[in-house]
Design an enzyme around this catalytic site. Sequence first.
Site, PDB file in Angstrom:
ATOM      1  CG  ASN A 222      -0.378  -0.053   2.517  1.00 53.77           C
ATOM      2  OD1 ASN A 222       0.821   0.152   2.666  1.00 53.77           O
ATOM      3  ND2 ASN A 222      -1.187  -0.314   3.527  1.00 53.77           N
TER       4      ASN A 222
ATOM      5  CG  HIS B 136       4.314   3.213   8.527  1.00 57.23           C
ATOM      6  ND1 HIS B 136       3.477   2.468   9.324  1.00 57.23           N
ATOM      7  CD2 HIS B 136       4.980   4.072   9.352  1.00 57.23           C
ATOM      8  CE1 HIS B 136       3.641   2.852  10.593  1.00 57.23           C
ATOM      9  NE2 HIS B 136       4.547   3.825  10.626  1.00 57.23           N
TER      10      HIS B 136
ATOM     11  CD  GLU C 222       5.892   4.585  13.832  1.00 57.73           C
ATOM     12  OE1 GLU C 222       5.129   3.625  13.974  1.00 57.73           O
ATOM     13  OE2 GLU C 222       5.611   5.562  13.100  1.00 57.73           O
TER      14      GLU C 222
END
Length: 140
Positions: free
Chosen positions: A114, A117, A128
């Site tokens: 997809n 992120h 992150e």
Amino acid sequence: MPIEHTFSILKPDATKRNLTGAINAVIEKAGLRIVAQKRIHMTLDQAQTFYSVHKERPFFGELVEFMISAPVVVQVLESENAVLKYREVMGATNPANAEDGTIRKLFALSVGENSAHGSDSVENAKLEIAQFFSGNEIVG
């Protein structure tokens, strides 16, 4: 409203198809500033650590293998409400359900491939970002 940062990964399906510039154009058009960016080949350890929240899920191994299959582009994005704004710009996880003009509607191949992120909270964005960037690499 305060300026915040969010974390983004342009996934292997996007980098393999040379879509980094096209996706960055969508990001910037939405008012998000790219304040850090680098192309990396994620290691097995990096991918397992990054997706450890999914470790018990049946798709964990497949997800990790996908993320180390080709280079990715990791980014720090900045704007007011950056986390929410980028999630809207990415669109629904399933590209069939994503709104027109979103990254996933425009570029994703499938639910698994997809293209992008994005962090799901300010707290996760901080974690992150710290996994892939040091403070001096983030330049507003």
